[in-house]
Design an enzyme around this catalytic site. Sequence first.
Site, PDB file in Angstrom:
ATOM      1  N   ASN A 180       7.910  30.698   0.940  1.00 33.33           N
ATOM      2  CA  ASN A 180       7.519  31.044  -0.677  1.00 33.33           C
ATOM      3  C   ASN A 180       7.871  30.030  -1.796  1.00 33.33           C
ATOM      4  OD1 ASN A 180      10.123  31.506  -0.675  1.00 33.33           O
ATOM      5  ND2 ASN A 180       9.720  33.792  -0.814  1.00 33.33           N
ATOM      6  N   LYS A 181       8.670  28.790  -1.100  1.00 34.11           N
ATOM      7  CA  LYS A 181       9.025  28.057  -2.120  1.00 34.11           C
ATOM      8  C   LYS A 181       8.132  26.733  -2.360  1.00 34.11           C
ATOM      9  CE  LYS A 181      13.294  30.068  -2.430  1.00 34.11           C
ATOM     10  NZ  LYS A 181      13.161  30.962  -1.375  1.00 34.11           N
TER      11      LYS A 181
END
Length: 369
Positions: A180-181
Amino acid sequence: MIPVNQPLLDGNEKKYLLECIDTGWISSEGPFVKQFEDGFAARVRRRHGVAVCNGTAALDAAIEALGIGPGDEVILPTFTIISCIIQIVRAGATPVLVDSDPATWNMDTDQIEAKISSRTKAIMVVHTYGLPVDMDPVLDIARRYGLRVIEDAAEMHGQTYKGRPCGSFGDVSTFSFYPNKHVTTGEGGMVLVDDDSLADDCRSLRNLCFQPHKRFVHERLGWNLRMTNMQAALGLAQLERLDEFVARKRHIGARYSAGLADLPSARLPLAGTHYADNIYWVFGLVIDEEKGMDAEDVMKRLASEGVGTRPFFCPMHQQPVLRRMGLFENDRHPVAELMYRQGFYLPSGMALSDGDIDRTIEAVWKVLG
């Protein structure tokens, strides 16, 4: 269901991964690891990058490299992921918590100085959700009291504070490359430092503290925290597109902000401060208590509308595992408690389409409007 996160992997990821397979360099010994370390360190204006297997490992290595142990205290925000506190506790040090700023959702820097004691060794700042911590007051306090600064920039890929890259401020700074980065390696993290000896120490700690001339004779206990060549290949391909990804995140944030601007029952993320514009790592909402619903209620209703969500962090002083250790028995941090009770975030992944954003906005209005 619109997922909370979906990464974009349509650049050079496949090409670089196939190179790993074709050459046989799939372990941590492969050339992509050094390329990724050097490229990421340069992006953050650091002398050294030390790639590790995840962001938690980066924090573990950082705390150990700084020599934090029994008798020491570390000041950090209560509103954060538990990764930030694990090695502090395991090292025998004492975590000292501060509440959040209700506007930025970061640690309230005005509370730090009052928490300092003769045992304080470090301040850990954690840039949260999209806006960085106001670093000037933190750095001033650290200088005046001779304290180390650990900077968790896990969510701040490509973000700046007064034009300077997040991840360039701490004695030791850390990043995560979870999917999710902005930059992902699947699982992965990195420690960034300018000090040569700290860099050497972190490299040793990630590699079981093998010695150069007596490999299997150990003077110190480390970990196996190594990043594989395949992970680094992914990371390098992602790093090539970081500016594009930052622009995409800000587009997502702007579209949500416009569509939800008149929502009467929730607080939206702050668009910016005098020191940074929001990078919208995730787009969070804090529900007004007068609405008569908490975050859990709203998240369930959004799920029934086909919208995935995630809750805000549970504050450290409310974590059962830490309370059972006798920590934080008398701690009260009302802002963080409210954010946990009433806060959650909407789908914010890199692959989110404008149509998905608009569908999510419609669902939020249906549930809250």
